[in-house]
Each structure stands twice: as structure tokens, then as C-alpha cells.
Design a protein around this motif. Structure first.
Motif, mmCIF file in Angstrom:
data_model
loop_
_atom_site.group_PDB
_atom_site.id
_atom_site.type_symbol
_atom_site.label_atom_id
_atom_site.label_comp_id
_atom_site.label_asym_id
_atom_site.label_seq_id
_atom_site.Cartn_x
_atom_site.Cartn_y
_atom_site.Cartn_z
ATOM 1 N N ASP A 277 1.364 -1.528 -0.147
ATOM 2 C CA ASP A 277 0.092 -0.095 -0.126
ATOM 3 C C ASP A 277 0.947 1.313 -0.071
ATOM 4 O OD1 ASP A 277 -2.874 0.126 -0.583
ATOM 5 O OD2 ASP A 277 -3.265 -1.219 1.581
ATOM 6 N N PHE A 278 1.874 1.286 0.404
ATOM 7 C CA PHE A 278 2.987 2.417 0.782
ATOM 8 C C PHE A 278 3.354 2.467 -0.776
ATOM 9 C CE2 PHE A 278 3.511 1.933 5.494
ATOM 10 C CZ PHE A 278 3.540 3.403 5.902
ATOM 11 N N SER A 279 3.959 1.375 -1.513
ATOM 12 C CA SER A 279 4.841 1.661 -2.861
ATOM 13 C C SER A 279 3.546 1.620 -4.270
ATOM 14 C CB SER A 279 5.385 0.693 -3.129
ATOM 15 O OG SER A 279 4.446 -0.777 -3.145
ATOM 16 N N SER A 280 2.154 1.354 -3.858
ATOM 17 C CA SER A 280 1.129 1.318 -5.254
ATOM 18 C C SER A 280 0.970 2.658 -5.246
ATOM 19 C CB SER A 280 0.324 1.093 -3.969
ATOM 20 O OG SER A 280 -1.364 1.357 -3.222
ATOM 21 N N GLY A 281 1.049 3.634 -4.816
ATOM 22 C CA GLY A 281 0.875 5.160 -5.150
ATOM 23 C C GLY A 281 1.734 6.251 -5.861
ATOM 24 N N TRP A 282 3.572 5.577 -5.551
ATOM 25 C CA TRP A 282 4.465 5.244 -6.307
ATOM 26 C C TRP A 282 4.466 5.124 -7.439
ATOM 27 C CZ3 TRP A 282 7.138 9.216 -4.339
ATOM 28 C CH2 TRP A 282 7.287 9.781 -3.080
ATOM 29 N N PHE A 283 4.324 3.648 -7.028
ATOM 30 C CA PHE A 283 3.270 2.901 -9.146
ATOM 31 C C PHE A 283 2.601 3.003 -9.921
ATOM 32 C CE2 PHE A 283 2.187 -1.533 -10.458
ATOM 33 C CZ PHE A 283 3.673 -1.923 -11.423
ATOM 34 N N SER A 284 2.090 4.269 -9.099
ATOM 35 C CA SER A 284 0.971 4.569 -10.416
ATOM 36 C C SER A 284 1.496 6.071 -10.388
ATOM 37 C CB SER A 284 -1.210 5.448 -9.123
ATOM 38 O OG SER A 284 -0.681 5.972 -9.547
ATOM 39 N N HIS A 285 2.475 6.445 -9.777
ATOM 40 C CA HIS A 285 2.570 7.890 -9.708
ATOM 41 C C HIS A 285 3.956 7.478 -11.284
ATOM 42 C CE1 HIS A 285 3.677 11.969 -9.004
ATOM 43 N NE2 HIS A 285 4.749 11.096 -9.465
ATOM 44 N N VAL A 286 4.588 6.226 -11.333
ATOM 45 C CA VAL A 286 5.396 6.445 -12.075
ATOM 46 C C VAL A 286 5.065 6.391 -13.109
ATOM 47 C CG1 VAL A 286 7.110 4.696 -13.020
ATOM 48 C CG2 VAL A 286 7.492 5.368 -10.381
ATOM 49 N N LEU A 287 4.074 5.240 -13.210
ATOM 50 C CA LEU A 287 3.002 4.665 -14.368
ATOM 51 C C LEU A 287 1.749 5.662 -15.133
ATOM 52 C CD1 LEU A 287 1.810 1.400 -13.430
ATOM 53 C CD2 LEU A 287 4.335 1.583 -14.532
ATOM 54 N N LYS A 288 1.873 6.833 -14.590
ATOM 55 C CA LYS A 288 1.140 7.653 -15.129
ATOM 56 C C LYS A 288 -0.975 7.172 -15.234
ATOM 57 C CE LYS A 288 4.315 11.252 -16.032
ATOM 58 N NZ LYS A 288 5.370 10.803 -15.798
ATOM 59 N N SER A 289 -1.091 5.871 -14.125
ATOM 60 C CA SER A 289 -1.832 5.399 -14.674
ATOM 61 C C SER A 289 -2.853 4.540 -12.991
ATOM 62 C CB SER A 289 -1.838 4.446 -15.688
ATOM 63 O OG SER A 289 -3.231 3.598 -15.637
ATOM 64 N N ARG A 290 -3.137 4.939 -12.704
ATOM 65 C CA ARG A 290 -4.484 4.132 -11.890
ATOM 66 C C ARG A 290 -4.620 2.532 -12.340
ATOM 67 N NH1 ARG A 290 -2.928 8.655 -9.173
ATOM 68 N NH2 ARG A 290 -4.311 9.658 -8.587
ATOM 69 N N LYS A 291 -5.264 2.491 -13.520
ATOM 70 C CA LYS A 291 -5.618 1.254 -14.160
ATOM 71 C C LYS A 291 -4.469 0.610 -14.574
ATOM 72 C CE LYS A 291 -8.589 1.104 -17.659
ATOM 73 N NZ LYS A 291 -9.150 1.158 -18.613
ATOM 74 N N LYS A 292 -3.238 0.892 -14.542
ATOM 75 C CA LYS A 292 -2.225 0.127 -15.008
ATOM 76 C C LYS A 292 -1.613 -0.393 -13.985
ATOM 77 C CE LYS A 292 -0.237 1.328 -19.961
ATOM 78 N NZ LYS A 292 0.751 2.533 -20.130
ATOM 79 N N ALA A 293 -1.567 -0.080 -12.778
ATOM 80 C CA ALA A 293 -0.744 -0.588 -10.815
ATOM 81 C C ALA A 293 -2.026 -0.961 -10.524
ATOM 82 C CB ALA A 293 -0.968 1.118 -10.562
ATOM 83 N N ILE A 294 -3.290 -1.047 -10.948
ATOM 84 C CA ILE A 294 -4.242 -1.723 -10.305
ATOM 85 C C ILE A 294 -4.091 -3.363 -11.132
ATOM 86 C CG2 ILE A 294 -6.323 -2.321 -9.650
ATOM 87 C CD1 ILE A 294 -6.541 0.525 -8.995
ATOM 88 N N LEU A 295 -4.072 -3.215 -12.322
ATOM 89 C CA LEU A 295 -4.456 -4.281 -13.020
ATOM 90 C C LEU A 295 -2.655 -5.452 -12.961
ATOM 91 C CD1 LEU A 295 -5.000 -6.159 -15.552
ATOM 92 C CD2 LEU A 295 -3.925 -4.717 -16.699
ATOM 93 N N TYR A 296 -1.476 -5.012 -13.310
ATOM 94 C CA TYR A 296 -0.140 -5.618 -12.209
ATOM 95 C C TYR A 296 -0.569 -5.920 -11.024
ATOM 96 C CZ TYR A 296 1.313 -3.253 -16.406
ATOM 97 O OH TYR A 296 1.524 -2.243 -17.657
#
Length: 414
Positions: A277-296
Motif C-alpha cells: 500500500d505504501f508503494s502502490s501510490g508511487w507505482f501509479s505515479h511512475v506509470l501515470k495510471s491508476r488502471k495499470k497499477a491495479i491491473l499488474y
């Protein structure tokens, strides 16, 4: 896109609303998952069936969460985000303290009393995350919104870990309940200094805008599809937690394991979820996408579930390892609730953000009913796999079809 210096980011991400929301979710998760941790010892100490009565009590708590999600969500849009943060914590704190005195209550069947108390606690617990995420989402700049909500959830889910250690150190499930209730009362005092969302206050002043109409999600096709996609995205998370983790002891015989402690399964799953949960926000930020982060993360979780169920005989520690794996993959809870907040306008945002996670939690009784029904003619593993296949199909479909909300402005109405 506005650029922030490191010092500015730190000041924004560690602001009072973020800290208070994180602490609130910490206490919320502690109290929410405490029954899962003490289910077996608490029920056995009162001479009750840990599986049969335990499933009933979990269902009561989850139904309370669904009802509370609607009540607090509507209340948050009509009266304000802060009113939910105050009201919900009072309800679940008092209910948890009452659970600590359950052995002394002799005016009815203990199982029934326990179920009613967890139902009341569920109503209270329903308001915490949605109100906190709504307030943080409306307070923080869009560039830092996902990271801020990840901090809230990442710190918050550590409440499950602390709950397990509290039970072990206190040596008593009753003391663990009382401690949880007192933590909530202490947090209530800290919340006095929190300010209301400026975006909400602006909408509140416009009397022409209708706020908090829960039924609009079901009378408008566009809103309905957005709402259901938000719910479907989160069902795999609670399939993993509600069946594979909470009911971990039921998988032991078929996997050749002498015993599995559900409390430890919860602890390891939520240690991983906190990291994720700490890293998912950064992950979404890097991908510039909520959808991609959640799908992966969904796909990573799915691989873990398949390995857990079909990789042959295991040891107890191997089962905890897979709990850690699926817990890490399931760490997009904050991202999911943030997406719910971003999908809907200010006049419906609290209603959506508060009710969506609790509708997801409310799917647990349905999944448990299906799981128990399938177990009558199939193995525990195959029964869990069938329920899981449906859960992940819904989750992946919703993630692929929902609209992207990365960097979406929050100042709009439905």
C-alpha cells in the motif's frame, strides 16, 4: 503539472489531515480484523463452534459494514467529512470495548451477543476509510493525491499486525478488544483540530446541488456502471482475505499441514499489504495510471493464489509465505478507494468512497456462502478456486473497462 520541491512534498504528505486519516485507518484495521485473529480462542473459551458460529459473526460484521458504508457515506456528503470521522469512531470504539466484557454478559446466548456487537462495530468501522480518503483526496494537490492516500492505507493496515502482537502480548482476547476501543477514544481527541474539506464547504453553500443521494447510483446508468466497476475491482482483495487468510485453518488438512493459525496468516498478509500500500501510490505515479497499477497487482495476486492452491503439499510456513505474497499483491486497496473518490463529483464523493469499500467487504458473506455450498460436494481447495475464479474475472474486467483518473481534478459535481 505543478512541480514540488522535496521539502514541499514532505510538508504536504505529512500534513495533519494525512496523519489523522492514517491513524484512524490504523485503529479501524486493528478493530476490523481483531475478530479474525481471536475468532478461534474467543469462541472456544465460551464453548462455541469456531467455524460455524465464527462464520455467522463474520457475516454479521460484514453486513454491518455494508449498512454503515451507506449511512456514513450519505452523512458525509450531507453534513461533512468530519462528522463521519467523529461519529464512526465513537460507535466502533464503544462496541469493541463491549466485546472485551463479553464473558461477563449473561442475558442472552453468547454467540448472539457477540454477533450483535460485531454488527454494531461493523457499522462504525464502515465510515473510517472512506471519510479519511475523501478528506485527503480533496485536501492534497492532484500530483500528490495517490501518494498521500497510499501513506494513509500503508500505515493503516499495520493495525492488523499490531492487533496480532497485542493479542499475544496481552495474553487475553478480551484485553485486546478493550485496548482497541481505547485507542479509538484517544484518536477522537486528536481529531478536534482537523479542518473540513474546502471543496466540500464550497459545494455545501450551493443549495441547488443535491448531495448524498445513494440511490442515484442505481437510477443513472452511467453512475451505476462506474459504481459497480469500483466494487468489482476490490472483490479479489476480500476473496483473498475473507477465504484464504481468515479461513486458513480449513486448508490445512488437504495441504498436509498439521495446523495453520489464522491470526498469523492475517499478520503476514497485512505486513505485505502495508508494504504494498505504501508503494502502490508511487507505482501509479511512475506509470501515470491508476488502471495499470491495479491491473499488474491483480495479476500478481492471481499467480500467488494459483500457487497457494495448486502447488502441492506445503508446510505451515509455506502457507504463511503465500499469505505474504497475496497480501502484497492485494495492496492496491488505497488506490482502489482513491479511484472511487476520483470517479465521482463532490456531491456524491463521500457516498461513493465510503460505501464502495464496504460493498466490497460485504461480498465476503456471499463468497463464504458459495464456498460452504461448494464444499458439500467438492474439496476445500477446488471450492476456493471456483469462488476465486469468479472474483478475479470480475476484478480484471472492471479494471480494464473503468475510466482512467490519474491527475483528474476533484472540484466537480454530478
Amino acid at each position: 503539472m505543478k512541480q514540488f520541491s522535496f521539502k514541499e512534498k514532505l510538508r504536504i504528505l505529512l500534513s495533519f489531515p494525512v496523519i489523522i486519516a492514517a491513524l484512524g485507518y490504523f485503529v479501524d484495521i486493528y478493530d476490523l480484523l481483531l475478530f479474525g485473529i481471536v475468532r478461534i480462542p474467543s469462541l472456544e473459551s465460551m464453548g462455541l463452534d469456531a467455524d460455524k458460529v465464527g462464520t455467522m459473526i463474520i457475516n454479521y460484521q460484514m453486513i454491518g459494514l455494508v449498512l454503515g458504508g451507506i449511512i456514513w457515506g450519505v452523512y458525509g456528503d450531507k453534513k461533512g467529512r468530519l462528522s463521519v470521522l467523529f461519529g464512526s469512531i465513537i460507535v466502533y470504539s464503544l462496541a469493541n470495548i463491549a466485546c472485551g466484557f463479553l464473558p461477563q454478559m449473561n442475558f442472552a446466548d453468547k454467540g448472539t451477543i457477540y454477533a450483535v456487537l460485531r454488527f454494531i462495530a461493523g457499522i462504525g468501522l464502515a465510515g473510517e476509510l472512506g471519510a479519511g480518503i475523501t478528506l485527503v483526496s480533496e485536501t492534497l494537490p492532484k500530483e500528490l493525491r495517490a501518494i498521500g492516500t497510499s501513506i494513509v492505507a500503508g500505515f493503516g493496515v499495520l493495525g492488523a499486525v499490531v492487533a496480532e502482537f497485542t493479542v499475544e502480548l496481552a495474553g487475553s482476547w478480551t484485553k485486546a478488544y478493550i485496548i482497541g476501543g481505547l485507542l479509538g477514544i484517544a484518536l477522537l481527541v486528536l481529531r478536534i483540530s482537523v479542518a473540513e474539506s474546502g471543496i466540500f464547504k464550497a459545494v455545501k453553500e450551493n443549495k441547488a446541488i443535491k448531495r448524498g443521494n445513494f440511490f442515484s447510483f442505481f437510477s443513472n446508468k452511467v453512475l451505476f456502471m462506474k459504481y459497480m466497476r469500483c466494487v468489482f475491482m476490490g472483490i479479489p482483495i476480500w476473496y483473498c482475505m475473507g477465504i484464504l487468510v481468515f479461513m486458513a485453518n480449513q486448508f490445512a488438512p488437504e495441504m498436509g499441514i498439521a495446523s495453520i493459525n489464522p491470526g498469523k496468516a492475517i499478520m503476514w498478509a497485512y505486513i505485505a499489504t502495508s508494504i504494498s500500500d505504501f508503494s502502490s501510490g508511487w507505482f501509479s505515479h511512475v506509470l501515470k495510471s491508476r488502471k495499470k497499477a491495479i491491473l499488474y497487482m491483480l495479476l500478481l495476486t492471481l499467480v500467488g493464489v494459483v500457487m497457494m492452491l495448486f502447488s502441492g503439499k506445503k508446510t505451515e510456513n509455506m502457507y504463511y509465505f503465500y499469505c505474504f505474497w497475496i497480501g502484497f499483491g492485494s495492496g492496491f486497496w488505497a488506490m482502489l478507494v482513491t479511484v472511487a473518490a476520483e470517479q465521482f463529483g463532490t456531491n456524491l464523493r463521500s457516498t461513493a468512497t465510503t460505501s464502495v469499500p464496504n460493498m466490497i467487504r460485504g461480498s465476503v458473506p456471499l463468497m463464504l456462502i458459495g464456498f460452504d455450498y461448494l464444499k458439500q460436494t467438492r474439496s476445500v481447495i477446488i471450492s476456493a478456486a471456483i469462488v476465486g475464479a469468479i472474483a478475479f474475472a470480475l476484478g480484471i474486467y472492471a479494471t480494464l473497462t473503468i475510466s482512467e483518473t490519474h491527475n483528474r481534478e476533484m472540484d466537480f459535481v454530478e
